[in-house]
Design an enzyme around this catalytic site. Structure first.
Site, mmCIF file in Angstrom:
data_model
loop_
_atom_site.group_PDB
_atom_site.id
_atom_site.type_symbol
_atom_site.label_atom_id
_atom_site.label_comp_id
_atom_site.label_asym_id
_atom_site.label_seq_id
_atom_site.Cartn_x
_atom_site.Cartn_y
_atom_site.Cartn_z
ATOM 1 N N SER A 65 0.818 -1.216 0.000
ATOM 2 C CA SER A 65 0.000 0.000 0.000
ATOM 3 C C SER A 65 0.853 1.269 0.000
ATOM 4 C CB SER A 65 -0.915 -0.002 1.224
ATOM 5 O OG SER A 65 -1.496 1.266 1.382
ATOM 6 N N HIS B 13 -0.973 -1.196 -4.395
ATOM 7 C CA HIS B 13 -2.293 -0.878 -3.832
ATOM 8 C C HIS B 13 -2.362 0.622 -3.557
ATOM 9 C CE1 HIS B 13 -5.949 -1.992 -1.544
ATOM 10 N NE2 HIS B 13 -5.575 -1.068 -0.688
ATOM 11 N N ASP C 202 -4.561 3.695 -2.281
ATOM 12 C CA ASP C 202 -5.743 4.021 -1.482
ATOM 13 C C ASP C 202 -6.176 5.455 -1.706
ATOM 14 O OD1 ASP C 202 -6.192 1.650 0.332
ATOM 15 O OD2 ASP C 202 -4.091 2.069 0.820
ATOM 16 N N GLY D 274 -9.112 4.126 6.379
ATOM 17 C CA GLY D 274 -8.631 5.479 6.659
ATOM 18 C C GLY D 274 -7.134 5.607 6.840
ATOM 19 N N GLY E 259 -3.096 3.629 7.596
ATOM 20 C CA GLY E 259 -2.231 2.474 7.732
ATOM 21 C C GLY E 259 -1.876 2.288 9.199
ATOM 22 N N GLY E 260 -1.256 1.159 9.507
ATOM 23 C CA GLY E 260 -0.703 0.954 10.841
ATOM 24 C C GLY E 260 -1.702 0.591 11.925
ATOM 25 N N ASP F 144 -7.188 -6.460 3.605
ATOM 26 C CA ASP F 144 -6.508 -5.167 3.701
ATOM 27 C C ASP F 144 -6.603 -4.604 5.109
ATOM 28 O OD1 ASP F 144 -5.467 -2.647 3.279
ATOM 29 O OD2 ASP F 144 -7.077 -1.955 1.968
HETATM 30 C C1 DX5 Z 1 -6.606 1.471 5.171
HETATM 31 C C2 DX5 Z 1 -6.092 1.207 3.795
HETATM 32 C C3 DX5 Z 1 -4.987 0.232 3.773
HETATM 33 C C4 DX5 Z 1 -3.749 0.629 4.547
HETATM 34 C C5 DX5 Z 1 -3.073 -0.636 4.988
HETATM 35 O O1 DX5 Z 1 -7.728 2.245 5.105
HETATM 36 O O2 DX5 Z 1 -7.125 0.700 2.964
HETATM 37 O O3 DX5 Z 1 -4.665 -0.179 2.451
HETATM 38 O O4 DX5 Z 1 -2.860 1.413 3.822
HETATM 39 O O5 DX5 Z 1 -2.003 -0.326 5.820
HETATM 40 P P1 DX5 Z 1 -1.443 -1.356 6.904
HETATM 41 O O6 DX5 Z 1 -0.995 -2.568 6.144
HETATM 42 O O7 DX5 Z 1 -0.356 -0.613 7.552
HETATM 43 O O8 DX5 Z 1 -2.590 -1.685 7.824
HETATM 44 ZN ZN ZN Z 2 -6.567 -0.232 0.983
#
Ligand code: DX5
Ligand code: ZN
Length: 215
Positions: A7, A32, A34, A139, A141-142, A172
């Site tokens: 992502s 990916h 977002d 919304g 990551g992490g 995801d």
């Molecule tokens: C969250 C996004 C994800 C996110 C995943 O709303 O759709 O794609 O970037 O990040 P990680 O892998 O850090 O949870």
């Molecule tokens: Zn995503």
């Protein structure tokens, strides 16, 4: 063959090109992307995708966390998206949206938030290329992986076996090298990873995840 889709949201936006190159060199095929507006966050849009497209041959797996994505389908096709995944919760007319993505020449996916039941997608499952199960609230990551996603992946897998054996099943949010085996066992065949790829040694992270995906 399972797919890793790193992502972009977890990348230092000052160095997108350099990071995309690392992915490419590590043999990653999907990216990916977002695009967000319906949660308390705004990420990036078509112009950014268009400029990355110039530098990358990866498959652009564009995850639209936006309201009424039907408004922008042609614009995303034009920016270079290969697949658009739209949210069940964000489309007034999901059928019309699916048809419009196909008509624009892209692959189409449908996504559900953690609280949305899988059976709401049942009617559409033989019409789409991919179902995306969110394992965090959209919304950022992490965030921490929500185990409800495992049950939902199993449900999608069972539906797919009956109605669309070629279906890609993407998961995801909160994926790490430690839980990736669980999502594969539950039925996922496309794994999104942001922090697990871009925090720390990217090459080593990718190799560790890929090893599980290819086992
Ligand atoms: C969250 C996004 C994800 C996110 C995943 O709303 O759709 O794609 O970037 O990040 P990680 O892998 O850090 O949870
Ligand atoms: Zn995503």
């Amino acid at each position: 063959m399972n797919i890793l889709s790193p992502s972009l949201l977890s990348i230092d936006f000052n160095h997108i090109e350099r990071n995309a190159k690392v992915l490419d060199e590590a043999g990653v095929k999907w990216f990916h992307l977002d695009v967000i507006d319906f949660v308390p966050s705004i990420s990036f849009g078509m112009p950014v995708i268009k400029s990355i497209r110039k530098e990358s041959r990866m498959f652009f797996d564009v995850h639209l966390m936006i309201n009424e994505p039907i408004r922008y389908i042609d614009a995303f096709a034009d920016a270079g998206a290969d697949m658009l995944t739209v949210h069940y919760e964000a489309c007034k007319d999901l059928q019309e949206t699916i048809d419009a993505v196909k008509a624009a020449g892209m692959k189409v996916g449908i996504a559900v938030n953690p609280e949305t039941p899988v059976h709401w997608l049942e009617y559409y499952i033989n019409q789409v290329d991919m179902v995306l199960i969110m394992s965090v609230n959209p919304g950022f990551g992490g965030q921490k992986f929500m185990p409800i996603a495992l049950t939902k992946l199993q449900e999608v897998k069972a539906l797919a076996e009956e109605r669309n054996p070629e279906l890609l099943i993407e998961v995801d949010g909160g994926i790490t090298v430690d839980n990736v085996q669980d999502v594969l066992d539950a039925g996922a065949n496309v794994v999104v990873a942001g922090s697990a790829v871009f925090k720390g040694d990217k090459k080593a992270n990718i190799a560790a995840i890929m090893e599980k995906l290819n086992a």
